[in-house]
Design a protein around this motif. Structure first.
Motif, PDB file in Angstrom:
ATOM      1  N   CYS A   1       0.584  -1.381   0.085  1.00 28.90           N
ATOM      2  CA  CYS A   1      -0.001   0.067  -0.043  1.00 28.90           C
ATOM      3  C   CYS A   1       0.753   1.220   0.089  1.00 28.90           C
ATOM      4  O   CYS A   1       0.357   2.597  -0.529  1.00 28.90           O
ATOM      5  N   HIS A   2       1.947   1.086   0.585  1.00 29.61           N
ATOM      6  CA  HIS A   2       2.846   2.579   0.624  1.00 29.61           C
ATOM      7  C   HIS A   2       4.084   2.450  -0.378  1.00 29.61           C
ATOM      8  O   HIS A   2       4.869   3.349  -0.314  1.00 29.61           O
ATOM      9  N   LEU A   3       4.304   1.127  -1.121  1.00 30.62           N
ATOM     10  CA  LEU A   3       5.362   0.950  -1.882  1.00 30.62           C
ATOM     11  C   LEU A   3       6.718   0.834  -1.150  1.00 30.62           C
ATOM     12  O   LEU A   3       6.663   1.331   0.229  1.00 30.62           O
ATOM     13  N   ALA A   4       7.633  -0.080  -1.605  1.00 33.03           N
ATOM     14  CA  ALA A   4       8.771  -0.284  -1.123  1.00 33.03           C
ATOM     15  C   ALA A   4       9.612   0.979  -0.393  1.00 33.03           C
ATOM     16  O   ALA A   4      10.470   1.061   0.771  1.00 33.03           O
ATOM     17  N   ASP A   5       9.729   1.873  -1.371  1.00 32.89           N
ATOM     18  CA  ASP A   5      10.237   3.181  -1.061  1.00 32.89           C
ATOM     19  C   ASP A   5       9.675   4.277   0.210  1.00 32.89           C
ATOM     20  O   ASP A   5      10.143   5.327   0.043  1.00 32.89           O
ATOM     21  N   GLY A   6       8.251   3.936   0.254  1.00 35.52           N
ATOM     22  CA  GLY A   6       7.565   4.790   0.814  1.00 35.52           C
ATOM     23  C   GLY A   6       6.783   5.805   0.479  1.00 35.52           C
ATOM     24  O   GLY A   6       6.307   6.723   0.937  1.00 35.52           O
TER      25      GLY A   6
ATOM     26  N   LEU B   1       4.989   8.329   2.818  1.00 33.75           N
ATOM     27  CA  LEU B   1       5.793   8.221   4.058  1.00 33.75           C
ATOM     28  C   LEU B   1       6.785   8.918   3.951  1.00 33.75           C
ATOM     29  O   LEU B   1       7.477   9.243   5.238  1.00 33.75           O
ATOM     30  N   THR B   2       7.013   9.702   3.099  1.00 32.87           N
ATOM     31  CA  THR B   2       8.588  10.339   2.885  1.00 32.87           C
ATOM     32  C   THR B   2       8.586  11.862   3.308  1.00 32.87           C
ATOM     33  O   THR B   2       9.533  12.656   3.452  1.00 32.87           O
ATOM     34  N   ASP B   3       7.156  12.332   3.125  1.00 39.65           N
ATOM     35  CA  ASP B   3       7.143  13.964   3.421  1.00 39.65           C
ATOM     36  C   ASP B   3       6.831  14.255   4.911  1.00 39.65           C
ATOM     37  O   ASP B   3       6.573  13.161   5.921  1.00 39.65           O
ATOM     38  N   GLU B   4       6.551  15.519   5.116  1.00 36.37           N
ATOM     39  CA  GLU B   4       6.214  15.787   6.402  1.00 36.37           C
ATOM     40  C   GLU B   4       4.730  15.941   6.663  1.00 36.37           C
ATOM     41  O   GLU B   4       4.543  16.523   7.821  1.00 36.37           O
ATOM     42  N   TYR B   5       3.968  15.437   5.893  1.00 38.70           N
ATOM     43  CA  TYR B   5       2.499  15.477   6.314  1.00 38.70           C
ATOM     44  C   TYR B   5       1.989  14.122   6.673  1.00 38.70           C
ATOM     45  O   TYR B   5       2.475  13.135   6.518  1.00 38.70           O
ATOM     46  N   TRP B   6       1.188  14.326   7.593  1.00 39.50           N
ATOM     47  CA  TRP B   6       0.762  13.340   8.577  1.00 39.50           C
ATOM     48  C   TRP B   6      -0.796  13.269   8.718  1.00 39.50           C
ATOM     49  O   TRP B   6      -1.250  14.268   9.143  1.00 39.50           O
ATOM     50  N   ILE B   7      -1.563  12.150   8.502  1.00 34.15           N
ATOM     51  CA  ILE B   7      -3.092  12.463   8.826  1.00 34.15           C
ATOM     52  C   ILE B   7      -3.228  12.064  10.130  1.00 34.15           C
ATOM     53  O   ILE B   7      -4.166  12.901  10.671  1.00 34.15           O
TER      54      ILE B   7
ATOM     55  N   LEU C   1      12.397   6.964   6.786  1.00 35.92           N
ATOM     56  CA  LEU C   1      12.173   7.330   5.491  1.00 35.92           C
ATOM     57  C   LEU C   1      12.085   8.828   5.115  1.00 35.92           C
ATOM     58  O   LEU C   1      11.770   9.203   3.910  1.00 35.92           O
ATOM     59  N   GLN C   2      11.843   9.603   6.379  1.00 30.13           N
ATOM     60  CA  GLN C   2      11.566  11.021   6.199  1.00 30.13           C
ATOM     61  C   GLN C   2      12.641  11.654   5.463  1.00 30.13           C
ATOM     62  O   GLN C   2      13.831  11.504   5.815  1.00 30.13           O
ATOM     63  N   GLY C   3      12.393  12.366   4.425  1.00 26.86           N
ATOM     64  CA  GLY C   3      13.160  13.332   3.640  1.00 26.86           C
ATOM     65  C   GLY C   3      13.967  12.639   2.521  1.00 26.86           C
ATOM     66  O   GLY C   3      14.559  13.096   1.662  1.00 26.86           O
ATOM     67  N   THR C   4      13.727  11.247   2.303  1.00 27.26           N
ATOM     68  CA  THR C   4      14.222  10.345   1.224  1.00 27.26           C
ATOM     69  C   THR C   4      13.190  10.986  -0.097  1.00 27.26           C
ATOM     70  O   THR C   4      12.393  11.539   0.109  1.00 27.26           O
ATOM     71  N   THR C   5      13.810  10.350  -1.163  1.00 25.84           N
ATOM     72  CA  THR C   5      13.269  10.590  -2.355  1.00 25.84           C
ATOM     73  C   THR C   5      12.712   9.486  -3.198  1.00 25.84           C
ATOM     74  O   THR C   5      13.661   8.737  -3.726  1.00 25.84           O
ATOM     75  N   PRO C   6      11.367   9.280  -3.070  1.00 25.26           N
ATOM     76  CA  PRO C   6      10.881   7.840  -3.864  1.00 25.26           C
ATOM     77  C   PRO C   6      10.568   8.134  -5.107  1.00 25.26           C
ATOM     78  O   PRO C   6      10.758   9.322  -5.509  1.00 25.26           O
ATOM     79  N   ALA C   7      10.517   7.045  -5.967  1.00 24.57           N
ATOM     80  CA  ALA C   7      10.603   7.311  -7.316  1.00 24.57           C
ATOM     81  C   ALA C   7       9.240   8.056  -7.955  1.00 24.57           C
ATOM     82  O   ALA C   7       9.453   8.873  -8.920  1.00 24.57           O
TER      83      ALA C   7
END
Length: 285
Positions: free
Chosen positions: A203-208, A216-222, A266-272
């Protein structure tokens, strides 16, 4: 002859039923477990009731035969429970109904007369008991400062909490969410990544980067960021009806903590293919 036949049939019934029930109990691994063999237990209860009823009928028959014989012989039996009546009478000065003429008061109102009889003993002694109880209560709680039910409850809760804390302190395998902290050890993050790829990547992909689930890599959270919020979200699930399922029945609490720590790594990483932000910016605890 008829009584002999009845006695023989009754004895055979008792013996055969007893051995049948005994064999039925021995056929089960846990013979005394009512949930495992309820029918056998019901049969046993019914068997016992039959025996008791048979003896009760015998006693009634013998008693009735004695009464008929006494009546035939002209013997008047003593009044039953006579000693109880004598004991009750010794407790009170109340007059019997036949002697009420002696204690009628003089005044009369529309034909209504008043008896000056003593109170029943059960009422009198119950009244005395309430007086004794009131004195004990007064001394116990208002003079000696005894614990009220609320105070006893608070003490019991405090003792239970102390026992829980002692158990947690002596049991390293017990997981305490209140003391949860972000895990940074490489071994823990590696385990968290493995669990994430197995259960969360679909659901979130391997790279988040997010697919069905949010990025899951940005600074926004539900439902809030931070290790405790992420742990609770994974453990208890997302929003009702449209969020992630609760994983606390599938994944151990220790592994959920490692997954939550890996997600925060994973915060701050760059997913595809990062999904658009969802929720609000989390500013930290």
């Amino acid at each position: 002859m008829r009584k002999k036949i009845q006695s023989t049939v009754y004895i055979l019934f008792v013996i055969i039923t007893f051995f049948a029930l005994l064999k039925s109990f021995m056929a089960y691994e846990k013979p005394l477990n009512f949930l495992e063999n309820p029918l056998v237990w019901l049969a046993l209860i019914g068997f016992i009731l039959v025996l008791v009823l048979k003896e009760y009928v015998n006693v009634l028959a013998i008693t009735k035969a004695k009464e008929l014989q006494n009546e035939k012989d002209g013997i008047v039996p003593e009044e039953p429970n006579l000693w109880i009546k004598k004991l009750i009478k010794s407790w009170t000065k109340a007059k019997a109904i036949e002697q009420e003429e002696e204690i009628i008061l003089d005044h009369n109102y529309d034909g209504i007369k008043e008896l000056d009889n003593s109170l029943p003993p059960w009422w009198v002694y119950m009244f005395y008991a309430t007086i004794i109880f009131a004195v004990v209560y007064l001394v116990r709680f208002h003079i000696m400062g005894g614990d009220t039910p609320e105070m006893e409850y608070q003490k019991a809760v405090a003792e239970a909490r102390m026992e829980i804390d002692m158990y947690k302190a002596t049991s390293p395998d017990v997981f305490d969410v209140a003391n949860l902290e972000l895990l940074t050890d490489e071994k823990d993050l590696k385990r968290g990544k493995a669990v994430f790829n197995l259960n969360c990547a679909s659901c979130h992909l391997a790279d988040g980067g997010g697919s069905i689930g949010p990025n899951l890599t940005d600074e926004y959270w539900i439902l809030g960021g931070g290790i405790k919020n992420v742990f609770n979200t994974v453990s208890k699930g997302g929003r009702d009806g449209k969020g992630m399922i609760a994983w606390n029945k599938t994944i151990k609490a220790e592994d959920i903590a490692k997954v939550a720590s890996y997600v925060l790594s994973l915060q701050g990483t760059t997913p595809a293919k990062p999904k658009a932000p969802q929720g609000e910016i989390w500013e930290g605890e």
